[in-house]
Design a protein around this motif. Structure first.
Motif, short mmCIF file in Angstrom:
data_model
loop_
_atom_site.label_atom_id
_atom_site.label_comp_id
_atom_site.label_asym_id
_atom_site.label_seq_id
_atom_site.Cartn_x
_atom_site.Cartn_y
_atom_site.Cartn_z
N ALA A 96 4.90 10.57 23.79
CA ALA A 96 3.67 9.81 24.03
C ALA A 96 2.56 10.27 23.09
O ALA A 96 1.80 9.46 22.55
CB ALA A 96 3.23 9.97 25.48
N HIS A 97 2.47 11.57 22.87
CA HIS A 97 1.50 12.12 21.93
C HIS A 97 1.76 11.59 20.52
O HIS A 97 0.82 11.22 19.79
CB HIS A 97 1.57 13.64 21.95
N MET A 98 3.02 11.54 20.13
CA MET A 98 3.37 11.03 18.81
C MET A 98 3.03 9.54 18.69
O MET A 98 2.53 9.08 17.66
CB MET A 98 4.87 11.25 18.55
N ALA A 99 3.28 8.79 19.77
CA ALA A 99 3.01 7.35 19.75
C ALA A 99 1.52 7.04 19.74
O ALA A 99 1.10 6.02 19.19
CB ALA A 99 3.66 6.70 20.98
N ALA A 100 0.72 7.93 20.33
CA ALA A 100 -0.71 7.68 20.44
C ALA A 100 -1.39 7.51 19.09
O ALA A 100 -2.43 6.85 18.98
CB ALA A 100 -1.38 8.82 21.22
N ARG A 101 -0.80 8.09 18.07
CA ARG A 101 -1.40 8.00 16.74
C ARG A 101 -1.24 6.61 16.12
O ARG A 101 -1.92 6.28 15.15
CB ARG A 101 -0.75 9.03 15.81
N ALA A 102 -0.31 5.82 16.68
CA ALA A 102 0.03 4.56 16.04
C ALA A 102 -0.40 3.33 16.84
O ALA A 102 0.01 2.22 16.51
CB ALA A 102 1.54 4.51 15.80
N ILE A 103 -1.21 3.52 17.88
CA ILE A 103 -1.52 2.37 18.74
C ILE A 103 -2.94 2.48 19.28
O ILE A 103 -3.51 3.58 19.37
CB ILE A 103 -0.50 2.30 19.89
N ASP A 104 -3.54 1.34 19.61
CA ASP A 104 -4.88 1.32 20.18
C ASP A 104 -4.87 1.93 21.57
O ASP A 104 -3.83 2.06 22.21
CB ASP A 104 -5.41 -0.12 20.26
N GLN A 125 -1.41 6.92 29.69
CA GLN A 125 -2.67 6.30 29.28
C GLN A 125 -3.15 7.00 28.02
O GLN A 125 -3.35 8.22 28.01
CB GLN A 125 -3.73 6.43 30.37
N ILE A 126 -3.29 6.23 26.94
CA ILE A 126 -3.78 6.80 25.69
C ILE A 126 -5.29 6.88 25.76
O ILE A 126 -5.99 5.86 25.82
CB ILE A 126 -3.34 5.94 24.48
N VAL A 127 -5.80 8.09 25.79
CA VAL A 127 -7.22 8.31 25.96
C VAL A 127 -7.98 8.00 24.69
O VAL A 127 -9.06 7.42 24.69
CB VAL A 127 -7.50 9.76 26.41
N SER A 132 -4.27 11.89 22.44
CA SER A 132 -4.41 12.44 23.77
C SER A 132 -3.81 11.45 24.76
O SER A 132 -4.30 10.34 24.92
CB SER A 132 -5.89 12.67 24.09
N ALA A 133 -2.71 11.83 25.39
CA ALA A 133 -1.99 10.93 26.29
C ALA A 133 -1.86 11.58 27.66
O ALA A 133 -1.33 12.68 27.78
CB ALA A 133 -0.61 10.60 25.73
N ALA A 134 -2.34 10.90 28.68
CA ALA A 134 -2.27 11.43 30.04
C ALA A 134 -1.25 10.63 30.85
O ALA A 134 -1.25 9.39 30.81
CB ALA A 134 -3.64 11.33 30.71
N PRO A 135 -0.35 11.29 31.58
CA PRO A 135 0.66 10.56 32.36
C PRO A 135 0.03 9.72 33.46
O PRO A 135 -0.89 10.17 34.15
CB PRO A 135 1.54 11.68 32.93
N ASP A 136 0.51 8.49 33.60
CA ASP A 136 0.06 7.57 34.65
C ASP A 136 1.03 7.53 35.82
O ASP A 136 0.65 7.16 36.93
CB ASP A 136 -0.08 6.15 34.08
N ALA A 182 5.13 17.76 15.57
CA ALA A 182 4.04 16.92 16.06
C ALA A 182 3.35 17.52 17.28
O ALA A 182 2.48 16.89 17.87
CB ALA A 182 4.58 15.54 16.42
N PHE A 183 3.73 18.73 17.66
CA PHE A 183 3.14 19.38 18.83
C PHE A 183 1.62 19.47 18.66
O PHE A 183 1.13 19.90 17.60
CB PHE A 183 3.72 20.78 19.00
N PRO A 184 0.85 19.07 19.69
CA PRO A 184 -0.62 19.11 19.58
C PRO A 184 -1.18 20.50 19.78
O PRO A 184 -1.69 20.84 20.85
CB PRO A 184 -1.07 18.15 20.69
N ALA A 185 -1.11 21.32 18.75
CA ALA A 185 -1.58 22.70 18.85
C ALA A 185 -3.08 22.77 19.14
O ALA A 185 -3.57 23.79 19.62
CB ALA A 185 -1.27 23.45 17.56
N SER A 186 -3.79 21.67 18.88
CA SER A 186 -5.23 21.65 19.14
C SER A 186 -5.54 21.40 20.62
O SER A 186 -6.69 21.45 21.03
CB SER A 186 -5.89 20.56 18.30
N GLN A 187 -4.49 21.12 21.42
CA GLN A 187 -4.67 20.87 22.85
C GLN A 187 -3.98 22.00 23.64
O GLN A 187 -2.80 21.92 23.96
CB GLN A 187 -4.08 19.51 23.23
N PRO A 188 -4.69 23.07 23.93
CA PRO A 188 -4.07 24.25 24.55
C PRO A 188 -3.44 23.98 25.90
O PRO A 188 -2.54 24.71 26.33
CB PRO A 188 -5.23 25.24 24.67
N ASP A 189 -3.88 22.92 26.61
CA ASP A 189 -3.32 22.64 27.93
C ASP A 189 -2.07 21.77 27.87
O ASP A 189 -1.48 21.47 28.91
CB ASP A 189 -4.37 21.94 28.80
N PHE A 190 -1.65 21.36 26.68
CA PHE A 190 -0.50 20.46 26.58
C PHE A 190 0.75 21.11 27.13
O PHE A 190 1.51 20.49 27.86
CB PHE A 190 -0.28 20.04 25.12
#
Length: 220
Positions: A96-104, A125-127, A132-136, A182-190
């Motif tokens: 989901a994090h990887m996909a978030a870069r390619a979609i609105d 949900q792509i924030v 930044s993707a949060a599970p729905d 593609a791991f979001p190292a900038s998001q420590p809570d991931f």
């Protein structure tokens, strides 16, 4: 920020990545299907300082039962050897994090192959477009027919696209596998999960249960 080693072996892809101050400094990725146990350790050994890090993040699944255990075993062993913390993340969350870069900004569905003709499905949900993707929803393992009804009109990403009706397959670029790079190292809570397997479905192998008691056994 300290160095972070990411290990991802829960799917047909096998990948490792070493981050320093949120920057990717070395990595390796191969879509090999099987053979993660033989490939993983050499991949880590080729990283700078043999992958030595101050923390480890590992893909806990869902995915291949064997692949999940290979990654977790390596992560836990290195965590003990280096005396560093080990945390886990979900394979669907990384896709989901990887996909978030390619979609609105919108809701997307992740569909990953689960074996036995089923799919692991979860909505996110792509924030924002900073990935930044949060599970729905919770992760479920369902047939492609059930998955199609759950997904509805959401854009779909993941390795399970080939099992969905053709009309739901947007294009080949949406067929993603988790990638440690593609791991979001900038998001420590991931990677906030405990380093334990996420199976969703019960294991295929059932433990053997010996029969108790003997017919005609004497009492006393």
């Amino acid at each position: 920020m300290a160095r972070l080693l990411v290990i991802d072996t829960a799917t047909p892809a096998c990948s490792v990545a070493l981050f320093d101050n949120e920057a990717l400094i070395a990595s390796d990725y191969v879509d090999l299907g099987r053979g993660h146990a033989e490939r993983l350790v050499p991949m880590i050994a080729t990283l700078p300082d043999k992958g030595r890090a101050d923390a480890i993040a590992v893909n806990c699944g869902p995915g291949s039962f064997t692949g999940i255990r290979v990654g977790l075993s390596a992560a836990m062993a290195l965590g003990i050897a280096w005396d560093v913390p080990v945390s886990g993340y979900s394979s669907l969350a990384l896709v989901a994090h990887m996909a978030a870069r390619a979609i609105d900004s919108r809701t997307i569905s992740i569909a990953m192959q689960a074996g036995h003709g089923e799919l692991f499905v979860q909505d996110f949900q792509i924030v924002d477009q900073c990935a930044s993707a949060a599970p729905d929803t919770d992760i479920v393992s369902v047939t492609p027919q059930v998955a199609a009804g759950m997904i509805g009109g959401n854009p779909v990403f993941g390795s399970g696209l080939s099992l969905l009706p053709e009309a739901m397959r947007p294009n080949e670029t949406h067929s993603l596998l988790p990638d440690a790079r593609a791991f979001p190292a900038s998001q420590p809570d991931f990677a906030a999960l405990a380093p334990k397997p996420i199976y969703v479905r019960a294991p295929d192998a059932k433990p053997f249960k010996a029969k108790t008691g003997l017919t005609g056994a004497a009492n006393g």
